[in-house]
Motif scaffolding. Structure first.
Motif, PDB file in Angstrom:
ATOM      1  N   GLN A  27       4.086 -11.662   5.497  1.00 30.96           N
ATOM      2  CA  GLN A  27       3.533 -10.367   6.277  1.00 30.96           C
ATOM      3  C   GLN A  27       3.966 -10.159   7.592  1.00 30.96           C
ATOM      4  O   GLN A  27       4.430  -9.167   8.062  1.00 30.96           O
ATOM      5  CB  GLN A  27       1.740 -10.297   6.085  1.00 30.96           C
ATOM      6  N   THR A  28       4.143 -11.366   8.288  1.00 32.84           N
ATOM      7  CA  THR A  28       4.491 -11.620   9.651  1.00 32.84           C
ATOM      8  C   THR A  28       6.005 -11.227   9.519  1.00 32.84           C
ATOM      9  O   THR A  28       6.508 -10.421  10.499  1.00 32.84           O
ATOM     10  CB  THR A  28       4.180 -12.651  10.290  1.00 32.84           C
ATOM     11  N   VAL A  29       6.715 -11.836   8.627  1.00 30.13           N
ATOM     12  CA  VAL A  29       8.201 -11.506   8.491  1.00 30.13           C
ATOM     13  C   VAL A  29       8.444  -9.812   8.270  1.00 30.13           C
ATOM     14  O   VAL A  29       9.306  -9.429   8.675  1.00 30.13           O
ATOM     15  CB  VAL A  29       8.866 -12.572   7.502  1.00 30.13           C
ATOM     16  N   ALA A  30       7.685  -9.538   7.197  1.00 31.33           N
ATOM     17  CA  ALA A  30       7.843  -8.080   7.077  1.00 31.33           C
ATOM     18  C   ALA A  30       7.687  -7.250   8.053  1.00 31.33           C
ATOM     19  O   ALA A  30       8.438  -6.025   8.313  1.00 31.33           O
ATOM     20  CB  ALA A  30       7.081  -7.779   5.886  1.00 31.33           C
ATOM     21  N   ASP A  31       6.496  -7.632   8.795  1.00 31.44           N
ATOM     22  CA  ASP A  31       6.487  -6.813  10.143  1.00 31.44           C
ATOM     23  C   ASP A  31       7.545  -6.489  10.978  1.00 31.44           C
ATOM     24  O   ASP A  31       7.922  -5.491  11.605  1.00 31.44           O
ATOM     25  CB  ASP A  31       5.082  -7.152  11.089  1.00 31.44           C
ATOM     26  N   ALA A  32       8.062  -7.790  11.230  1.00 28.33           N
ATOM     27  CA  ALA A  32       9.245  -7.771  12.262  1.00 28.33           C
ATOM     28  C   ALA A  32      10.531  -7.073  11.560  1.00 28.33           C
ATOM     29  O   ALA A  32      11.123  -6.273  12.219  1.00 28.33           O
ATOM     30  CB  ALA A  32       9.663  -9.141  12.320  1.00 28.33           C
ATOM     31  N   LEU A  33      10.928  -6.966  10.302  1.00 23.16           N
ATOM     32  CA  LEU A  33      11.998  -6.556   9.659  1.00 23.16           C
ATOM     33  C   LEU A  33      11.782  -4.992   9.724  1.00 23.16           C
ATOM     34  O   LEU A  33      13.071  -4.156   9.606  1.00 23.16           O
ATOM     35  CB  LEU A  33      12.110  -6.932   8.094  1.00 23.16           C
ATOM     36  N   LEU A  34      10.630  -4.396   9.636  1.00 20.76           N
ATOM     37  CA  LEU A  34      10.463  -3.086   9.688  1.00 20.76           C
ATOM     38  C   LEU A  34      10.019  -2.350  11.047  1.00 20.76           C
ATOM     39  O   LEU A  34       9.847  -1.321  11.160  1.00 20.76           O
ATOM     40  CB  LEU A  34       9.382  -2.763   8.754  1.00 20.76           C
ATOM     41  N   ASP A  35      10.149  -3.118  12.084  1.00 24.00           N
ATOM     42  CA  ASP A  35       9.974  -2.744  13.467  1.00 24.00           C
ATOM     43  C   ASP A  35      11.289  -2.106  14.047  1.00 24.00           C
ATOM     44  O   ASP A  35      12.277  -2.701  14.077  1.00 24.00           O
ATOM     45  CB  ASP A  35       9.738  -4.093  14.419  1.00 24.00           C
ATOM     46  N   ASP A  36      11.235  -0.775  14.134  1.00 24.32           N
ATOM     47  CA  ASP A  36      12.426   0.062  14.533  1.00 24.32           C
ATOM     48  C   ASP A  36      12.956  -0.548  15.702  1.00 24.32           C
ATOM     49  O   ASP A  36      14.298  -0.406  16.134  1.00 24.32           O
ATOM     50  CB  ASP A  36      11.938   1.375  14.642  1.00 24.32           C
ATOM     51  N   SER A  37      12.094  -1.053  16.552  1.00 26.56           N
ATOM     52  CA  SER A  37      12.734  -1.432  18.117  1.00 26.56           C
ATOM     53  C   SER A  37      13.507  -2.771  18.130  1.00 26.56           C
ATOM     54  O   SER A  37      14.318  -3.166  19.020  1.00 26.56           O
ATOM     55  CB  SER A  37      11.209  -1.865  19.166  1.00 26.56           C
ATOM     56  N   LEU A  38      13.491  -3.481  16.784  1.00 21.39           N
ATOM     57  CA  LEU A  38      14.065  -4.672  16.354  1.00 21.39           C
ATOM     58  C   LEU A  38      15.470  -4.446  15.663  1.00 21.39           C
ATOM     59  O   LEU A  38      16.195  -5.415  15.089  1.00 21.39           O
ATOM     60  CB  LEU A  38      13.459  -5.736  15.795  1.00 21.39           C
ATOM     61  N   ASP A  39      15.760  -3.234  15.441  1.00 17.77           N
ATOM     62  CA  ASP A  39      16.858  -2.932  14.545  1.00 17.77           C
ATOM     63  C   ASP A  39      18.080  -2.762  15.206  1.00 17.77           C
ATOM     64  O   ASP A  39      18.408  -2.146  15.972  1.00 17.77           O
ATOM     65  CB  ASP A  39      16.559  -1.443  13.757  1.00 17.77           C
ATOM     66  N   ALA A  61       9.926 -10.258  -0.218  1.00 18.49           N
ATOM     67  CA  ALA A  61      10.603  -9.326  -1.159  1.00 18.49           C
ATOM     68  C   ALA A  61       9.471  -8.354  -1.766  1.00 18.49           C
ATOM     69  O   ALA A  61       9.661  -7.132  -1.624  1.00 18.49           O
ATOM     70  CB  ALA A  61      11.419  -9.852  -2.229  1.00 18.49           C
ATOM     71  N   GLN A  62       8.461  -9.216  -2.426  1.00 17.43           N
ATOM     72  CA  GLN A  62       7.235  -8.233  -2.770  1.00 17.43           C
ATOM     73  C   GLN A  62       6.614  -7.455  -1.783  1.00 17.43           C
ATOM     74  O   GLN A  62       6.443  -6.198  -1.987  1.00 17.43           O
ATOM     75  CB  GLN A  62       6.115  -9.253  -3.094  1.00 17.43           C
ATOM     76  N   GLU A  63       6.485  -7.964  -0.450  1.00 20.54           N
ATOM     77  CA  GLU A  63       5.696  -7.236   0.575  1.00 20.54           C
ATOM     78  C   GLU A  63       6.604  -5.842   0.948  1.00 20.54           C
ATOM     79  O   GLU A  63       6.025  -4.884   1.192  1.00 20.54           O
ATOM     80  CB  GLU A  63       5.379  -8.333   1.727  1.00 20.54           C
ATOM     81  N   LEU A  64       8.189  -6.158   0.867  1.00 23.70           N
ATOM     82  CA  LEU A  64       8.661  -5.104   1.422  1.00 23.70           C
ATOM     83  C   LEU A  64       8.739  -3.965   0.374  1.00 23.70           C
ATOM     84  O   LEU A  64       8.808  -2.910   0.531  1.00 23.70           O
ATOM     85  CB  LEU A  64      10.026  -5.508   1.750  1.00 23.70           C
ATOM     86  N   ASP A  65       8.887  -4.537  -0.694  1.00 24.76           N
ATOM     87  CA  ASP A  65       8.656  -3.501  -1.929  1.00 24.76           C
ATOM     88  C   ASP A  65       7.513  -2.718  -1.794  1.00 24.76           C
ATOM     89  O   ASP A  65       7.402  -1.380  -2.167  1.00 24.76           O
ATOM     90  CB  ASP A  65       8.793  -4.306  -3.365  1.00 24.76           C
ATOM     91  N   ARG A  66       6.416  -3.286  -1.636  1.00 26.58           N
ATOM     92  CA  ARG A  66       5.181  -2.776  -1.591  1.00 26.58           C
ATOM     93  C   ARG A  66       5.013  -1.666  -0.471  1.00 26.58           C
ATOM     94  O   ARG A  66       4.395  -0.725  -0.678  1.00 26.58           O
ATOM     95  CB  ARG A  66       4.139  -3.599  -1.310  1.00 26.58           C
ATOM     96  N   ARG A  67       5.708  -2.025   0.673  1.00 25.82           N
ATOM     97  CA  ARG A  67       5.684  -1.078   1.625  1.00 25.82           C
ATOM     98  C   ARG A  67       6.808   0.022   1.881  1.00 25.82           C
ATOM     99  O   ARG A  67       6.599   1.225   2.315  1.00 25.82           O
ATOM    100  CB  ARG A  67       5.844  -1.869   3.038  1.00 25.82           C
ATOM    101  N   GLY A  68       7.596  -0.026   0.928  1.00 18.47           N
ATOM    102  CA  GLY A  68       8.569   0.982   0.775  1.00 18.47           C
ATOM    103  C   GLY A  68       8.278   2.187  -0.165  1.00 18.47           C
ATOM    104  O   GLY A  68       7.355   2.176  -0.931  1.00 18.47           O
TER     105      GLY A  68
END
Length: 627
Positions: A27-39, A61-68
């Motif tokens: 979940q920590t990794v997913a937070d960073a991946l979806l942070d627009d300021s880090l894109d 992968a499961q967490e990102l799929d859940r959030r999309g």
């Protein structure tokens, strides 16, 4: 009741069920991946081999799929550079994988504009051209393709194509344009999960990193690199050295490989090793995976996670309705201290140990080795995790000294036995039979002496403290099997080499081999050799009860051939614990045996409780006038 392992082995594939609360990392990794300021962003997920990196990637992968959502999709691309075809290059392979995934999204888009399709086609041609150049260069070196132009034809533009798109020049600009196109508007982020990079050759490591930084680092793109960071840095060091790059950097003389890696990877999230509690919980959950129903296992996992967060212990886990797990808890508690220390909190090593244990238990059972699974687990702990100490145990076994040493070791470890019968030392001196059995207390004279003896290493004493105790058990079949697996020859090096074949044949289960040792050969033995041989046979019978019949026969044979060996033969027979004398042993004695030999039967009789063996000894003594 002791714990046994479930039938079958644990798979080495990445776990599909999170037994270790790795979801917190995911979940920590997913937070960073979806942070627009880090894109765009590239993250490292660092851990040693077997620490669970691939499992965490699956959870990400499961967490990102859940959030999309369908309108804001997170496109996840999982790749493994270790499996790339080296002939086409890691850089081109990674870029091609990303393009293939995006091409699928373009085809499924509602707009399906020619612009996006054209960009995908152009970018693919650039990659094909780069692959062709690389393949041509390698092939020309090996003389596999004589005609370079023939290979170039593979990517030559069609006559109607007015633009030639050779090489990866301008790739990044066109790639950024593709991601910003109307056809990919529904894509919120493209996340590439890179696994096993630390397994790759230096060239593959550097090319994969270059592809991320030089060609794919555009808005909407994110990367997670699951690898042991130090191994990746080692690969970069090797590659830099090969290309003549400096060994030192101008930036405070830092390691250039680390600087290179940190230019690409913004931050690294270390995967934590298992704590003492984690190890114990993992052992429990692995066992319960096959014993529990899905809802029971889910409850158990949730309780372990809650206990972990609260900093409590495994004893607080409580009961799960309809689930018996006392044996599995005892098994986990017994092995956790050593597994936690020796395997350094590595989940894969723990599974491999359990698999090795399961295999050894299965083979032992099919060989007729009737040992409690807990005993096998304790021996396997020594064999797998304390190899030096296991070699020492095998050495004791080979010399016929194992039981004596194990008794002293368990005394020193605080596991004294209750003396149910007078003991007999190697010289055959018996304690007084009039002394009532007494427990050896921790404060006894013998206990104090052995506790300060220094004969055993702290590691060996610590192992001896593990349950269950081994005193008095017949470990010989297991140790013989373990020695064969390890390719260890069990030789008593204290026995002169000239006597080893004689001893082996006399103690054989084969009558033919026993008879191959002739009476004249035994008669030719000097007193010293004969005494050494008798002592070896006595110790072997003591450590290997299955050798009792052949051993007693050999001792009696030597005593009958050489009258001067009566005392040494008596001492050898008295090394056999009375409690392990079988019904077949007394009948091997004859009325013509010398008085010292006949006294062995009297000694055994005095040390045995009433029962068939004692009655057999009494019958032999009575029939032969020696009672």
């Amino acid at each position: 009741m002791t714990a046994s392992l479930p039938s079958g082995l644990w798979s080495d594939d990445p776990a599909t069920v999170d037994l270790l609360s790795f979801d917190a990392v995911a979940q920590t990794v997913a937070d960073a991946l979806l942070d627009d300021s880090l894109d765009p962003v590239a993250l490292g997920l660092s851990g040693s081999w077997g620490s669970g990196k691939t499992t965490v990637l699956g959870l990400v992968a499961q967490e990102l799929d859940r959030r999309g959502t369908s309108e804001q999709k997170v496109l996840v691309i999982q790749t493994d550079p270790w499996r790339y075809d080296p002939s086409t290059g890691a850089k081109e392979s990674l870029i091609a994988e990303v393009l293939d995934a995006l091409a699928g999204e373009v085809d499924r888009s509602a707009t399906k504009t020619d612009k996006a399709k054209g960009l995908v086609a152009r970018l693919s041609k650039r990659v094909d051209w780069a692959k062709a150049i690389k393949l041509a260069a390698k092939s020309s070196l090996t003389l596999q393709i004589p005609d370079f132009d023939a290979l170039v034809e593979l990517v030559k533009p069609k006559e109607e194509d007015k633009q030639s798109v050779r090489g990866l020049d301008d790739f990044k600009d066109e790639f950024e344009e593709l991601l910003a196109s109307e056809d990919l508007k529904h894509i919120r982020a493209v996340v590439v999960l890179v696994d096993d990079l630390d397994r790759c050759l230096p060239e593959t490591v550097v090319q994969t990193l270059e592809a991320m930084r030089l060609f794919l680092a555009v808005p909407k793109m994110s990367f997670v690199i699951a690898a042991d960071e130090e191994r990746v840095a080692d690969a970069i060091r090797t590659r830099f050295k090969a290309t003549g790059r400096p060994d030192e950097s101008d930036e405070e003389r830092q390691d250039p490989a680390t600087l290179y890696l940190h230019k690409i990877v913004q931050t690294t999230i270390p995967l934590p090793a298992l704590s003492h509690f984690d190890t114990q919980a993992y052992l429990l959950l692995l066992q319960m995976q096959t014993a529990a129903k899905p809802d029971q296992l889910t409850t158990l996992i949730e309780r372990c996670a809650q206990i972990r967060r609260q900093g409590r212990g495994i004893d607080d886990i409580g009961q799960v309705d309809g689930l018996a797990m006392d044996d599995q808890l005892a098994f986990a508690a017994r092995l956790t201290p050593l597994l936690y220390e020796k395997l350094r909190g590595n989940p894969r090593y723990i599974k491999r140990f359990l698999n090795d244990l399961r295999v050894r238990q299965s083979v032992a059972a099919r060989r007729g080795i009737d040992l409690d699974p807990a005993v096998v687990a304790k021996l396997m702990t020594l064999e797998a995790l304390m190899k030096t100490e296991f070699q020492l145990l095998l050495g004791w076994f080979a010399k016929g000294e194992m039981r004596d040493h194990l008794e002293r070791l368990e005394d020193e470890a605080g596991r004294p036995a209750l003396a149910s019968a007078p003991s007999v030392n190697e010289q055959g001196d018996a304690d007084s039979v009039d002394t009532p059995p007494q427990p050896r207390r921790a404060g006894s004279t013998r206990r104090a002496k052995t506790a300060t003896s220094g004969q055993f290493s702290q590691a060996m004493v610590r192992w001896a403290k593990l349950a269950p105790p081994l005193r008095g058990l017949d470990l010989s079949p297991y140790l013989t099997l373990a020695a064969s697996f390890a390719g260890v020859t069990l030789i008593d090096d204290s026995l002169p080499e000239r006597l080893r074949d004689i001893a082996a044949n006399l103690l054989s289960d084969s009558r033919r081999e026993q008879r191959s040792v002739t009476d004249p050969e035994l008669n030719e033995l000097g007193d010293g050799d004969a005494t050494d041989l008798l002592r070896h046979i006595g110790r072997t019978m003591r450590d290997q009860p299955t050798k009792q019949k052949a051993g007693v026969n050999a001792v009696l044979r030597l005593a009958r051939l050489q009258a001067g060996l009566a005392t040494a033969a008596r001492d050898a027979l008295l090394m056999l614990p009375p409690s392990e004398v079988t019904m077949a042993t007394p009948v091997q004695f004859t009325a013509s045996d010398s008085a010292p030999i006949r006294s062995v039967l009297t000694t055994w009789k005095g040390k045995l409780p009433d029962g068939p063996v004692k009655r057999a000894i009494d019958s032999v003594l009575t029939d032969r006038g020696t009672a």
